[in-house]
Design an enzyme around this catalytic site. Sequence first.
Site, PDB file in Angstrom:
ATOM      1  N   ASP A  15       0.866  -1.187   0.000  1.00 43.08           N
ATOM      2  CA  ASP A  15       0.000   0.000   0.000  1.00 43.08           C
ATOM      3  C   ASP A  15       0.902   1.237   0.000  1.00 43.08           C
ATOM      4  OD1 ASP A  15      -2.918   0.877   1.975  1.00 43.08           O
ATOM      5  OD2 ASP A  15      -1.640   2.149   0.751  1.00 43.08           O
ATOM      6  N   ASP A 110      -3.549   2.134  -5.483  1.00 44.75           N
ATOM      7  CA  ASP A 110      -2.271   2.081  -4.757  1.00 44.75           C
ATOM      8  C   ASP A 110      -2.106   0.851  -3.871  1.00 44.75           C
ATOM      9  OD1 ASP A 110      -3.860   2.706  -2.489  1.00 44.75           O
ATOM     10  OD2 ASP A 110      -2.190   3.805  -1.610  1.00 44.75           O
ATOM     11  N   GLU A 111      -2.975  -0.132  -4.030  1.00 44.17           N
ATOM     12  CA  GLU A 111      -2.989  -1.258  -3.103  1.00 44.17           C
ATOM     13  C   GLU A 111      -3.105  -2.574  -3.842  1.00 44.17           C
ATOM     14  OE1 GLU A 111      -5.925  -1.977   0.287  1.00 44.17           O
ATOM     15  OE2 GLU A 111      -6.170   0.102  -0.291  1.00 44.17           O
TER      16      GLU A 111
HETATM   17  N1  DCP Z   1      -8.650   8.011  -1.377  1.00 37.74           N
HETATM   18  C1  DCP Z   1      -9.792   8.785  -1.557  1.00 37.74           C
HETATM   19  N2  DCP Z   1     -10.759   8.834  -0.573  1.00 37.74           N
HETATM   20  C2  DCP Z   1     -10.605   8.109   0.577  1.00 37.74           C
HETATM   21  C3  DCP Z   1      -9.469   7.319   0.778  1.00 37.74           C
HETATM   22  C4  DCP Z   1      -8.495   7.297  -0.229  1.00 37.74           C
HETATM   23  O1  DCP Z   1      -9.940   9.416  -2.599  1.00 37.74           O
HETATM   24  N3  DCP Z   1     -11.566   8.154   1.508  1.00 37.74           N
HETATM   25  C5  DCP Z   1      -7.616   7.990  -2.440  1.00 37.74           C
HETATM   26  C6  DCP Z   1      -6.504   8.932  -2.136  1.00 37.74           C
HETATM   27  C7  DCP Z   1      -5.390   8.057  -1.665  1.00 37.74           C
HETATM   28  C8  DCP Z   1      -5.625   6.751  -2.389  1.00 37.74           C
HETATM   29  O2  DCP Z   1      -7.046   6.686  -2.583  1.00 37.74           O
HETATM   30  O3  DCP Z   1      -4.118   8.615  -1.955  1.00 37.74           O
HETATM   31  C9  DCP Z   1      -5.133   5.542  -1.613  1.00 37.74           C
HETATM   32  O4  DCP Z   1      -5.869   5.382  -0.409  1.00 37.74           O
HETATM   33  P1  DCP Z   1      -5.220   4.928   0.965  1.00 37.74           P
HETATM   34  O5  DCP Z   1      -6.342   4.619   1.888  1.00 37.74           O
HETATM   35  O6  DCP Z   1      -4.175   3.896   0.712  1.00 37.74           O
HETATM   36  O7  DCP Z   1      -4.546   6.277   1.513  1.00 37.74           O
HETATM   37  P2  DCP Z   1      -3.137   6.911   1.198  1.00 37.74           P
HETATM   38  O8  DCP Z   1      -2.335   6.074   0.270  1.00 37.74           O
HETATM   39  O9  DCP Z   1      -3.367   8.304   0.706  1.00 37.74           O
HETATM   40  O10 DCP Z   1      -2.473   7.022   2.615  1.00 37.74           O
HETATM   41  P3  DCP Z   1      -1.798   5.860   3.503  1.00 37.74           P
HETATM   42  O11 DCP Z   1      -0.359   6.262   3.634  1.00 37.74           O
HETATM   43  O12 DCP Z   1      -2.499   5.903   4.806  1.00 37.74           O
HETATM   44  O13 DCP Z   1      -1.988   4.585   2.741  1.00 37.74           O
HETATM   45 MG    MG Z   2      -2.124   4.031   0.554  1.00 35.21          MG
END
Ligand code: DCP
Ligand code: MG
Length: 373
Positions: A15, A110-111
């Site tokens: 992730d 991203d996962e």
């Molecule tokens: N995303 C979104 N709305 C959300 C959660 C996430 O649009 N409620 C989008 C933005 C993030 C991407 O999806 O960049 C990936 O989600 P993640 O939950 O993996 O969050 P991040 O990668 O941003 O942060 P982390 O470092 O906690 O994984």
């Molecule tokens: Mg993420």
Amino acid sequence: MNLKSESMRKIIHCDCDCFYAAVEMRDDPALRGRPLAVGGKAEMRGVIATCNYEARAFGVHSAMSTARALRLCPQLLLLPPDFRRYREASQQILAIYRDYTPLVEPLSLDEAYLDVSGLPRCQGSATLMAEEIRARIRAEVRITASAGIAPNKFLAKVASDWRKPDGQFVVRPQEVDAFVAALPVGKIFGVGKVTAARLQKHGIHTCGDLRAWELTRLVGEFGRFGTALHQLCRGIDERPVRPDRLRKSLSVETTYPRDLPDLAACRAELPALVAEFRRRFARLPAPRPVHQAVVKVKFADFTQTTAECVSAAPEEAVWAALLDEAWARKGKAVRLLGVGVRFAETEEARKGEREGSEEQGDLFAGEGSHPAS
Ligand code: DCP
Ligand code: MG
């Protein structure tokens, strides 16, 4: 259950860290070191998609209204999303995973899950493979990723959060039992705030606590989900990593802490559900043609109904009409609402079905549906 095969699998959940924000900081290094978020404008009732770790220090997080984020962090720099660059980075990352194994199941941009069982690379060590994969993402895509390594998907996903950002955490087979026992029940996918609160009333906080409930009681309380809970709280999750998994549907739903008394109250919740649906739709690993719009209503007496219609690009009005139709069937207070779509069936999807797909059956079940809260 087959304990032997469980203990033999090696699953990595990767992730990326603050993914959209990481791509933005990569492309404009001047953004580094200051609180940054990607999302919609406050004036447009926008929501934060994600933010970098500097912004998180102020309490800003995904899904929070931008207005609130700006109150918490007035100097927050807000950027609009640019999905073209996020998709490009996502493709590069997937190519790195596929260099290790064809058993890659992307969950969002991203996962992904990787099944690396039995691979000869890195002397067969999944820990070393995860290190190497993360080093390559850093070198080739110039963002960081975190990883969880465990004998199954559930634990790998939990573990990838443990050393975020830019870290990894391993749950070895002999550690599974103790690791899961200490996990709060809310870490189980499908256990949202409302279910967690309900369990808490019975004094159940951790997966270890939940083991005291027999299967019959869990099924009595939660229906089919009770069976999954019985296994998950023991760290058992036999779901395979499915590289060909094509979702049939996407939906979001919310269980309300207080029942919605009438149709007007339900209608008032619709814009938030639709907005959350659109955000989730944007994060699909690959765009898919939509075939139907669907609304789910669960009434206060736990009976539920769905209404659906053919629609290639549903607007809020389409879900609103479906909501009216579904609500009218009982015409009483509502505990849960969901909106979603079913995707058009493709040749690939039909093939997947013939091969016997699990876990993508119900529209509003499993990993695909998230509480929209
Ligand atoms: N995303 C979104 N709305 C959300 C959660 C996430 O649009 N409620 C989008 C933005 C993030 C991407 O999806 O960049 C990936 O989600 P993640 O939950 O993996 O969050 P991040 O990668 O941003 O942060 P982390 O470092 O906690 O994984
Ligand atoms: Mg993420």
